[in-house]
Design a protein around this motif. Structure first.
Motif, PDB file in Angstrom:
ATOM      1  N   GLY A   1      73.051  75.303 108.967  1.00 52.63           N
ATOM      2  CA  GLY A   1      72.824  75.766 107.612  1.00 52.63           C
ATOM      3  C   GLY A   1      71.520  76.508 107.399  1.00 52.63           C
ATOM      4  O   GLY A   1      71.216  76.927 106.283  1.00 52.63           O
TER       5      GLY A   1
ATOM      6  N   SER B   1      68.742  79.651 107.885  1.00 48.04           N
ATOM      7  CA  SER B   1      68.666  81.094 108.076  1.00 48.04           C
ATOM      8  C   SER B   1      67.389  81.369 108.842  1.00 48.04           C
ATOM      9  O   SER B   1      66.290  81.136 108.344  1.00 48.04           O
TER      10      SER B   1
ATOM     11  N   GLU C   1      81.201  79.601 111.236  1.00 49.14           N
ATOM     12  CA  GLU C   1      80.109  78.684 110.917  1.00 49.14           C
ATOM     13  C   GLU C   1      78.749  79.369 111.047  1.00 49.14           C
ATOM     14  O   GLU C   1      77.772  78.966 110.410  1.00 49.14           O
TER      15      GLU C   1
ATOM     16  N   LEU D   1      74.595  88.425 101.060  1.00 47.46           N
ATOM     17  CA  LEU D   1      74.533  87.556 102.240  1.00 47.46           C
ATOM     18  C   LEU D   1      73.945  86.195 101.889  1.00 47.46           C
ATOM     19  O   LEU D   1      74.413  85.156 102.370  1.00 47.46           O
ATOM     20  N   GLU D   2      72.941  86.200 101.033  1.00 50.10           N
ATOM     21  CA  GLU D   2      72.317  84.943 100.630  1.00 50.10           C
ATOM     22  C   GLU D   2      73.300  84.090  99.818  1.00 50.10           C
ATOM     23  O   GLU D   2      73.404  82.865 100.020  1.00 50.10           O
TER      24      GLU D   2
ATOM     25  N   ARG E   1      75.972  82.598 102.199  1.00 52.84           N
ATOM     26  CA  ARG E   1      75.451  81.476 102.994  1.00 52.84           C
ATOM     27  C   ARG E   1      75.386  80.200 102.165  1.00 52.84           C
ATOM     28  O   ARG E   1      75.779  79.120 102.616  1.00 52.84           O
TER      29      ARG E   1
ATOM     30  N   HIS F   1      79.021  78.773 101.522  1.00 49.66           N
ATOM     31  CA  HIS F   1      79.775  78.235 102.651  1.00 49.66           C
ATOM     32  C   HIS F   1      78.944  77.389 103.608  1.00 49.66           C
ATOM     33  O   HIS F   1      79.480  76.880 104.592  1.00 49.66           O
TER      34      HIS F   1
ATOM     35  N   LEU G   1      76.682  78.410 105.693  1.00 46.18           N
ATOM     36  CA  LEU G   1      76.638  79.089 106.983  1.00 46.18           C
ATOM     37  C   LEU G   1      75.243  79.032 107.600  1.00 46.18           C
ATOM     38  O   LEU G   1      74.237  78.873 106.909  1.00 46.18           O
ATOM     39  N   THR G   2      75.210  79.185 108.915  1.00 45.00           N
ATOM     40  CA  THR G   2      73.969  79.344 109.661  1.00 45.00           C
ATOM     41  C   THR G   2      73.799  80.822 109.974  1.00 45.00           C
ATOM     42  O   THR G   2      74.735  81.466 110.446  1.00 45.00           O
ATOM     43  N   TYR G   3      72.619  81.367 109.708  1.00 41.04           N
ATOM     44  CA  TYR G   3      72.334  82.773 109.995  1.00 41.04           C
ATOM     45  C   TYR G   3      71.250  82.881 111.061  1.00 41.04           C
ATOM     46  O   TYR G   3      70.255  82.144 111.027  1.00 41.04           O
TER      47      TYR G   3
ATOM     48  N   CYS H   1      65.033  84.246 105.125  1.00 41.70           N
ATOM     49  CA  CYS H   1      64.924  83.222 106.164  1.00 41.70           C
ATOM     50  C   CYS H   1      63.870  82.169 105.842  1.00 41.70           C
ATOM     51  O   CYS H   1      62.817  82.485 105.284  1.00 41.70           O
TER      52      CYS H   1
END
Length: 251
Positions: A28, A30, A156, A179-180, A183, A186, A188-190, A204
């Motif tokens: 999770g 960034s 993921e 994008l933010e 994330r 969902h 998500l990991t960036y 980030c």
């Protein structure tokens, strides 16, 4: 940790592009990779994706040790990549609909109609975009399609290689904010590559500064914004990055 890279080396025709690089990225999170052109940041992303020749070290994603350039079908669904140039990453002779159907077919995922409409809606494009060709889209719209194509298989992890640097300044912030939002929605990991410190501090929580294929410093975005850095190279990057602030990309 979702991604753990230890002592990673990559060599192209005798040239060592990465030299014993180690980073760890939590689920999770960034995480940013910054540095000048040629510093190795994009090579690191490509090594994770299986697109660069690993000559040493280890890559572990979600507990799975990766070997060479081979990646399982499960990995390729869980880890998606968004490239820098939206003009090059979409097939010029295929409609948006066809380009969103392709990953569903590759991963044998059904319910295509619903998934395509959902993916387009998620990136702020309506159903009218389904049957357009890339040349009928702006740069920002093309990158939104590329993001939708990555999201449609429900990954993921997203590997983001300078996802806004080829776009006009006026639409960069829109895509970054999208994008933010995605994330957060969902979990998500960036892992995001950028040469722009403003982008990295906006997106980030932590980052690694790279130079000559090595990590010279790993720090939080808050420490970077507060100029609490150790490396002289990082300080030089800060001086060179005009408009370096979260506010510069939040408009």
């Amino acid at each position: 940790m979702t991604i753990r890279i230890e002592n990673l080396s990559v060599t192209f025709d005798g040239f060592q592009a990465l030299k014993s690089v180690s980073i760890a990225v939590g689920k999770g999170e960034s995480f940013g990779l910054v540095g000048e052109s040629g510093s190795g940041k994009s090579t690191l992303l490509r090594a994770v994706a299986g697109l660069a020749p690993v000559s040493g070290g280890t890559i572990e994603v979600s507990g799975e040790r990766l070997s060479g350039g081979r990646r399982s079908r499960a990995f390729r669904r869980a880890v998606q990549m968004v490239f820098q140039d939206p003009y090059a990453s979409l097939h010029p002779r295929q409609t948006v609909d066809r380009q969103l159907l392709e990953p569903l077919a590759i991963h044998r995922i059904g319910d295509g109609e619903r998934r395509i409409l959902k993916a387009l809606d998620e990136v702020g494009l309506g159903p009218s975009f389904r049957f357009r060709y890339p040349h009928q889209l702006s740069g920002g719209q093309r990158q939104r399609v590329a993001i939708a194509r990555a999201l449609i298989v429900e990954p993921e992890i997203l590997l983001l290689d300078e996802p806004t640097s080829a776009l006009d300044a006026s639409v960069q912030a829109e895509v970054l904010n999208l994008l933010e939002e995605v994330r957060g929605r969902h979990g998500l990991t960036y892992v995001m590559v950028s040469h722009d410190l403003g982008v990295v501090t906006h997106m980030c929580g932590r980052l690694a500064v790279m130079k000559g294929g090595e990590v010279v410093e790993t720090l939080s975005a808050a420490d970077l914004a507060g100029s609490r850095v150790v490396s002289d190279y990082t300080r030089r990057l800060m001086v060179a990055s005009k408009g370096f602030s979260r506010e510069a990309v939040s408009g």
